[in-house]
Scaffold this motif. Structure first.
Motif, mmCIF file in Angstrom:
data_model
loop_
_atom_site.group_PDB
_atom_site.id
_atom_site.type_symbol
_atom_site.label_atom_id
_atom_site.label_comp_id
_atom_site.label_asym_id
_atom_site.label_seq_id
_atom_site.Cartn_x
_atom_site.Cartn_y
_atom_site.Cartn_z
ATOM 1 N N ASN A 153 6.887 -9.751 -4.809
ATOM 2 C CA ASN A 153 7.223 -10.914 -5.803
ATOM 3 C C ASN A 153 6.615 -10.571 -7.294
ATOM 4 O OD1 ASN A 153 8.929 -12.122 -4.056
ATOM 5 N ND2 ASN A 153 7.547 -13.348 -3.392
ATOM 6 N N HIS A 154 5.255 -10.066 -7.100
ATOM 7 C CA HIS A 154 4.425 -10.147 -8.188
ATOM 8 C C HIS A 154 3.798 -8.886 -8.176
ATOM 9 C CE1 HIS A 154 1.149 -12.087 -10.820
ATOM 10 N NE2 HIS A 154 1.757 -11.010 -11.307
ATOM 11 N N ALA A 155 4.058 -7.794 -8.942
ATOM 12 C CA ALA A 155 3.387 -6.354 -8.862
ATOM 13 C C ALA A 155 1.820 -6.312 -9.220
ATOM 14 C CB ALA A 155 4.182 -5.344 -9.892
ATOM 15 N N CYS A 156 1.230 -7.330 -10.083
ATOM 16 C CA CYS A 156 0.012 -7.151 -10.482
ATOM 17 C C CYS A 156 -0.810 -7.364 -9.290
ATOM 18 C CB CYS A 156 -0.047 -8.172 -11.619
ATOM 19 S SG CYS A 156 0.968 -7.980 -13.119
ATOM 20 N N THR A 157 -0.572 -8.486 -8.734
ATOM 21 C CA THR A 157 -1.582 -8.769 -7.439
ATOM 22 C C THR A 157 -1.468 -7.569 -6.374
ATOM 23 O OG1 THR A 157 0.091 -10.376 -6.589
ATOM 24 C CG2 THR A 157 -1.561 -11.401 -7.631
ATOM 25 N N VAL A 158 -0.463 -7.133 -6.415
ATOM 26 C CA VAL A 158 -0.341 -5.913 -5.342
ATOM 27 C C VAL A 158 -1.367 -4.601 -5.927
ATOM 28 C CG1 VAL A 158 1.090 -4.160 -4.313
ATOM 29 C CG2 VAL A 158 2.151 -6.367 -4.451
ATOM 30 N N VAL A 159 -1.014 -4.340 -7.054
ATOM 31 C CA VAL A 159 -2.092 -3.300 -7.570
ATOM 32 C C VAL A 159 -3.566 -3.502 -7.320
ATOM 33 C CG1 VAL A 159 -2.449 -2.038 -9.566
ATOM 34 C CG2 VAL A 159 -0.102 -2.584 -9.017
ATOM 35 N N ASN A 160 -4.126 -4.678 -7.544
ATOM 36 C CA ASN A 160 -5.358 -4.931 -7.237
ATOM 37 C C ASN A 160 -5.831 -4.968 -6.107
ATOM 38 O OD1 ASN A 160 -7.835 -5.945 -8.632
ATOM 39 N ND2 ASN A 160 -7.453 -7.906 -7.510
ATOM 40 N N LEU A 161 -4.855 -4.929 -4.906
ATOM 41 C CA LEU A 161 -5.129 -4.829 -3.550
ATOM 42 C C LEU A 161 -5.304 -3.306 -3.131
ATOM 43 C CD1 LEU A 161 -3.263 -7.487 -2.297
ATOM 44 C CD2 LEU A 161 -5.544 -7.616 -2.364
ATOM 45 N N ALA A 162 -4.852 -2.488 -4.162
ATOM 46 C CA ALA A 162 -4.764 -0.918 -3.739
ATOM 47 C C ALA A 162 -5.867 -0.258 -4.231
ATOM 48 C CB ALA A 162 -3.369 -0.409 -4.229
ATOM 49 N N ARG A 163 -6.361 0.793 -3.776
ATOM 50 C CA ARG A 163 -7.369 1.781 -4.097
ATOM 51 C C ARG A 163 -6.672 2.754 -5.056
ATOM 52 N NH1 ARG A 163 -11.094 3.190 1.030
ATOM 53 N NH2 ARG A 163 -12.390 1.185 1.430
ATOM 54 N N ASN A 164 -5.445 3.094 -4.552
ATOM 55 C CA ASN A 164 -4.503 4.072 -5.325
ATOM 56 C C ASN A 164 -3.248 3.648 -5.473
ATOM 57 O OD1 ASN A 164 -6.786 6.348 -5.362
ATOM 58 N ND2 ASN A 164 -6.464 6.020 -3.027
ATOM 59 N N LEU A 165 -2.552 4.483 -6.536
ATOM 60 C CA LEU A 165 -1.076 4.319 -6.709
ATOM 61 C C LEU A 165 -0.582 5.764 -6.508
ATOM 62 C CD1 LEU A 165 -1.091 2.589 -10.079
ATOM 63 C CD2 LEU A 165 -0.827 1.420 -7.740
ATOM 64 N N VAL A 166 0.510 5.744 -5.519
ATOM 65 C CA VAL A 166 0.974 6.976 -5.123
ATOM 66 C C VAL A 166 2.122 7.077 -6.215
ATOM 67 C CG1 VAL A 166 2.176 8.436 -3.450
ATOM 68 C CG2 VAL A 166 0.296 6.964 -2.859
ATOM 69 N N ILE A 193 4.586 10.112 3.207
ATOM 70 C CA ILE A 193 3.472 9.573 2.848
ATOM 71 C C ILE A 193 2.895 8.470 3.868
ATOM 72 C CG2 ILE A 193 2.607 7.617 1.159
ATOM 73 C CD1 ILE A 193 4.983 9.230 -0.547
ATOM 74 N N GLU A 194 1.734 8.576 4.220
ATOM 75 C CA GLU A 194 1.093 7.633 5.215
ATOM 76 C C GLU A 194 1.256 6.209 4.720
ATOM 77 O OE1 GLU A 194 -3.041 7.076 7.303
ATOM 78 O OE2 GLU A 194 -2.811 9.136 6.272
ATOM 79 N N THR A 195 1.419 5.229 5.389
ATOM 80 C CA THR A 195 1.675 3.848 5.137
ATOM 81 C C THR A 195 0.362 3.080 5.451
ATOM 82 O OG1 THR A 195 2.809 3.310 6.890
ATOM 83 C CG2 THR A 195 4.076 4.224 5.005
ATOM 84 N N PRO A 196 0.379 1.844 4.917
ATOM 85 C CA PRO A 196 0.948 1.244 4.007
ATOM 86 C C PRO A 196 0.486 2.043 2.229
ATOM 87 C CG PRO A 196 -0.498 -0.425 4.498
ATOM 88 C CD PRO A 196 -0.582 0.736 5.573
ATOM 89 N N ALA A 197 1.432 2.041 1.593
ATOM 90 C CA ALA A 197 1.097 2.722 0.268
ATOM 91 C C ALA A 197 1.919 2.030 -0.693
ATOM 92 C CB ALA A 197 1.545 4.069 0.307
ATOM 93 N N VAL A 198 1.307 1.851 -1.945
ATOM 94 C CA VAL A 198 1.909 1.285 -3.276
ATOM 95 C C VAL A 198 2.292 2.520 -3.909
ATOM 96 C CG1 VAL A 198 1.536 0.161 -5.199
ATOM 97 C CG2 VAL A 198 0.139 -0.657 -3.128
ATOM 98 N N ILE A 199 3.781 2.542 -4.171
ATOM 99 C CA ILE A 199 4.540 3.782 -4.318
ATOM 100 C C ILE A 199 5.033 3.331 -6.096
ATOM 101 C CG2 ILE A 199 6.481 5.176 -4.209
ATOM 102 C CD1 ILE A 199 4.493 5.482 -1.909
ATOM 103 N N VAL A 200 4.826 4.349 -7.083
ATOM 104 C CA VAL A 200 5.327 4.201 -8.162
ATOM 105 C C VAL A 200 6.258 5.357 -8.655
ATOM 106 C CG1 VAL A 200 4.732 4.138 -10.621
ATOM 107 C CG2 VAL A 200 3.081 3.015 -9.124
ATOM 108 N N ASP A 201 7.733 4.955 -8.986
ATOM 109 C CA ASP A 201 8.655 5.843 -9.602
ATOM 110 C C ASP A 201 8.176 6.123 -10.770
ATOM 111 O OD1 ASP A 201 10.825 6.818 -10.501
ATOM 112 O OD2 ASP A 201 12.146 5.855 -8.950
#
Length: 389
Positions: free
Chosen positions: A353-366, A19-27
């Motif tokens: 620390n805080h998932a909510c703010t990370v998600v708002n910075l991302a265009r996509n979730l991998v 996966i190209e980085t940086p990326a927000v990864i969801v298991d």
């Protein structure tokens, strides 16, 4: 404070090397487990689940929550509500008081055109008047709940005294409005020093809300809904009798804040940031994920219980020690490697620390491991990203 257990996830690290980085990864497996756990908790407590989707801002993920039994959605802002109304969701509560008639107009029109139930909240005469005026102008009746301040001291009226009754009467007596109940958010639980203290706050919220409901009933006003919420107080609360619905949000991913509160363990954390080491010195491994990916948030409601900006682990190093994310600039993260220097080009998994703010910075979730396939990867858009109006 950090749980020292390994950073676990249910897939193969091989996926993460592609996966190209940086990326927000969801298991995907942990995500499904967390969603199922909240649905089961609601069923066990005999309450409806109305998850707060500001955590993930994803239409696909919200659909998973509804399919698992959620009765509707909670959103933070009007623009967020529009995204989910347009996607076909039919029961949405907006968790912030709206006083701008332009925003109210857009929402009421979208709900009317989509055949959706929209619930707004208010804690002032001005807010009630704004909703009433726009509802009358559009020829609809708007559902409005009174927001109760149970200790965060952000929005809401005191549970003591008669203000909640007065506002509820104002709503009930307006032909353009429908009194839809009372709503609270015990966000101050994020500052609690122990899990036991979170439980105490949850009990205080429960007692306060039942007290307000009793006052309303004694005043001749029926209370169709008593809504409470926050992931810590829902997970660590033990009293839900008389409550109609719960509104946790962060539970879908969990994060280091929830671990620090005793709400979750590392085995529950479904979201991480994948980053690449792009430089290294005697103190820090520098990764390609800075504050524009990880965010500089140390926890909800200004919490400072966590040192640094997350922790990092090397891939394939299940028993290795945490490497703190000690500092962030906009495009770079400073990972304190403690003398165990990662190689240039090596991938690290970072827990925020805080998932909510990370998600708002991302265009996509991998989303990794979708469909139960070890190598399965899907990209889900963050549909309501930057919806802050």
């Amino acid at each position: 404070m950090h749980d020292e257990a390994p950073l676990r996830w249910s897939g193969s690290d091989r996926i993460l090397t592609e996966i190209e980085t940086p990326a927000v990864i969801v298991d995907a497996a942990l995500l499904r487990r967390n969603i199922a756990a909240a649905a089961a908790r609601a069923r066990s407590a005999g309450v409806a689940l109305r998850p707060h989707v500001k955590t993930h801002k994803s239409v696909a993920l919200a659909r998973m929550q509804i399919e698992a039994g959620a009765a509707g959605l909670t959103v933070a802002k009007g623009s967020e509500a529009l995204v989910f109304l347009e996607a076909g969701f039919r029961d949405i509560t907006v968790g912030q008081p709206l006083v701008d008639r332009r925003k109210i107009a857009r929402l009421l029109a979208a709900a009317r055109d989509g055949g959706a139930r929209l619930t707004l909240i208010a804690d002032s005469d001005a807010g009630i008047a704004a909703v009433a005026a726009e509802a009358a102008a559009q020829g609809v009746r708007a559902d409005v709940q009174v927001k109760i301040d149970v200790g965060l001291h952000r929005c809401g009226v005191s549970p003591a005294g008669g203000e909640a009754v007065r506002l509820a009467r104002l709503i009930a007596d307006d032909a353009a409005l429908r009194f839809a109940g009372i709503l609270s958010h015990a966000g101050h639980a994020y500052s609690a020093p122990t899990p036991e203290a979170v439980t105490v706050i949850a009990r205080q919220e429960h007692q306060a809300m039942l007290g307000v409901a009793d006052a309303l009933v004694r005043a001749g006003i029926g209370v169709p809904c008593i809504s409470v919420g926050s992931t810590p107080t829902v997970w660590l609360g033990d009293r839900f009798d008389g409550i109609s619905e719960i509104r946790p949000g962060n539970y879908v991913f969990m994060d280091l804040t929830q671990v620090s509160l005793g709400v979750a363990t590392r085995d529950d954390l479904a979201l991480s940031v994948l980053a690449t080491v792009i430089s290294c010195n005697d103190t820090y491994a520098i990764v390609d994920a800075g504050s524009k990916v990880m965010s500089s948030d140390r926890g909800p409601h200004g919490s400072t219980r966590l040192a640094g900006y997350g922790v990092a682990r090397r891939l394939g190093d299940a028993d290795g020690a945490d490497m703190p994310v000690a500092s962030l600039s906009e495009e770079h993260g400073f990972v304190a490697h403690g003398g165990r220097r990662p190689a240039i080009g090596e991938r690290l998994r970072l827990l925020p620390n805080h998932a909510c703010t990370v998600v708002n910075l991302a265009r996509n979730l991998v989303v990794a491991g979708q469909g139960g396939i070890e190598g399965g990867i899907e990209t889900w858009p963050v549909d309501a990203r930057a919806c802050v109006s």
